[in-house]
Design a protein around this motif. Sequence first.
Motif: not given
Length: 159
Positions: A84-100, A110-121
């Motif tokens: 998340l630090d990699r995605f939400y840095v600089g001007p995009k940092a304010g979006l992290r709380s919305l993401h969370e 329910g249960e699911f798998e999370i696979a990090p990609k280059k610019t998204y999950l």
Amino acid sequence: MADLQKALATQLANIEKKTGKSIAELKALVASSGLAKHGEIRDLLKRSLGLGHGDANAVAHAALDPDFTRASTLPNGDEGAAELDRFYVGPKAGLRSLHEAVMAQVAMFGEFEIAPKKTYLSLRRKKQFLMIGPATSTQLEIGLNLKDAVADARLAEVK
């Protein structure tokens, strides 16, 4: 997290069975090809070994990342903070709380798998059902796989 590590280990073992080659041999094959881009490597593996997209993708990740631990870098808890630090840095940092906040709502389903990609999950069960990541410094992009959904001002169909 242990379940995801187990799933990744199972996937890699199944790839070894399908191809008759160890992961080390597959990495050597990729290295000898001279290819460096993930997509090119994935396509080579699909073409030359007949692997499916997901399996070829996993081998490409393993070949490009000597410490391939996709399943152990989940974006929840302290372990996933780096993603998340990699995605939400600089001007995009304010979006992290919305993401969370979105992730907290999705977790209730329910249960699911999370696979990090280059610019998204990528969130998946058997298949990806949602992708989430910053689109711009002011917009969070959420992609849903919905059948027969009606597009409106906030929901656009992408083909």
